[in-house]
Design an enzyme around this catalytic site. Structure first.
Site, mmCIF file in Angstrom:
data_model
loop_
_atom_site.group_PDB
_atom_site.id
_atom_site.type_symbol
_atom_site.label_atom_id
_atom_site.label_comp_id
_atom_site.label_asym_id
_atom_site.label_seq_id
_atom_site.Cartn_x
_atom_site.Cartn_y
_atom_site.Cartn_z
ATOM 1 N N ASP A 45 68.398 33.848 66.169
ATOM 2 C CA ASP A 45 68.791 34.774 67.235
ATOM 3 C C ASP A 45 70.274 34.599 67.571
ATOM 4 O OD1 ASP A 45 68.594 32.377 68.535
ATOM 5 O OD2 ASP A 45 67.371 33.100 70.208
ATOM 6 N N ASP A 84 63.597 33.479 63.916
ATOM 7 C CA ASP A 84 63.639 33.088 65.326
ATOM 8 C C ASP A 84 62.823 34.053 66.164
ATOM 9 O OD1 ASP A 84 64.772 30.902 66.584
ATOM 10 O OD2 ASP A 84 66.819 31.560 66.161
ATOM 11 N N GLU A 181 69.242 20.264 67.848
ATOM 12 C CA GLU A 181 70.593 20.812 68.027
ATOM 13 C C GLU A 181 71.358 20.004 69.080
ATOM 14 O OE1 GLU A 181 70.824 25.053 68.470
ATOM 15 O OE2 GLU A 181 72.941 24.997 69.013
#
Ligand code: KIV
Length: 265
Positions: A45, A84, A181
């Site tokens: 995304d 995503d 992340e």
């Protein structure tokens, strides 16, 4: 070309061999990544920022993700396609099943969701229904407002313990892959060792089982901001897109990328 499956990626983890993931949102780049031998393509995304020009991923709609998964799927033969699920498309289990099914019908091989333990029921339900799931912890960009910005996560003991416990819960629920992340490299290493499923790092150090970057970032095409964890492979490869992708694959596989300068403590 042989299709990369989750079984392939799990065996690579078992053998200690790093694998590669890059984002793509269109057929041209997807075909190139596929031909270069990238193991998995993430239709992230991040398209909201890279393609649509938004400041965050929050405005991305289901229709946008479906459209870009269709574009990528038409051009991909070998790489595993991870799609995503956009903002609020998996707020309840029923919504999750409906929207995940649409992404699978568009050509995805698995779906990705951001968040911790609260997702367990949805992940269990997806897996029972035959839809593989990639989880995403650490800096989860869809929660940027709750997190107070795009910040490194898990730097204090409480935060690190929460991410580790979430990772264990998501694996227990049936997630097959986990994106980490912007977390300290030591935490990513601890999670990677604790889990039997592969971890895919972005700003999470070289001990993850795989690495992912946004394609436009690693080609140096994002002129607005370069995060610390991004390396400009196109510059190093002398200006060729294909050579940049080949170099990324080589450096991830030999674990020379990410280096200390791309890593958080
Ligand atoms: O949307 C995306 O591209 C992602 C990666 C940055 C991991 O989630």
């Amino acid at each position: 070309m042989k299709k990369t499956t989750l079984h392939t990626l799990h065996s690579l983890k078992d053998k200690g061999e790093a694998f590669t993931v890059l984002t793509a949102y269109d057929a041209t780049f997807a075909r190139l990544l596929d031909q270069c031998g990238v193991d998995a393509i993430l239709v992230g995304d991040s398209l909201g920022m890279v393609i649509q020009g938004h400041n965050t991923t929050v405005p991305v709609a289901m229709e946008d993700c479906i459209y870009h998964v269709e574009c990528v799927a038409r051009a991909t033969q070998s790489a595993l396609i991870i799609a995503d699920m956009p903002y609020m498309s998996y707020a309840t289990p029923e919504q999750t099943f409906h929207n995940a099914a649409a992404l699978m019908q568009a050509g995805a091989n698995m779906v990705k969701v951001e968040g911790g333990e609260w997702l367990m029921e949805s992940i269990e339900g997806l897996v029972q229904r035959g839809i593989p799931v990639c989880a995403h912890l650490g800096l989860t960009p869809q929660s940027v407002d709750a997190l107070g910005g795009f910040k490194v996560q898990g730097r204090d003991e409480e935060g690190a313990t929460k991410i580790l416990n979430d990772a264990l819960a998501l694996e227990k629920a049936g997630a097959s892959l986990l994106v980490l992340e912007c977390v300290p490299a030591e935490l990513a290493q601890q999670i990677t060792t604790a889990l039997s499923i592969p971890t895919i790092g972005i700003g999470a150090g070289s001990d993850c089982d795989a690495q992912v970057l946004v394609l436009q970032d690693m080609l140096g095409l994002n002129t607005q901001f370069t995060p610390k964890f991004v390396k400009n492979f196109m510059q190093q490869a002398g200006g060729s897109v294909q050579d940049a992708i080949d170099l990324y694959i080589k450096e991830v596989k030999e674990r020379s990328f990410p280096a200390a300068e791309h890593t958080f403590e």
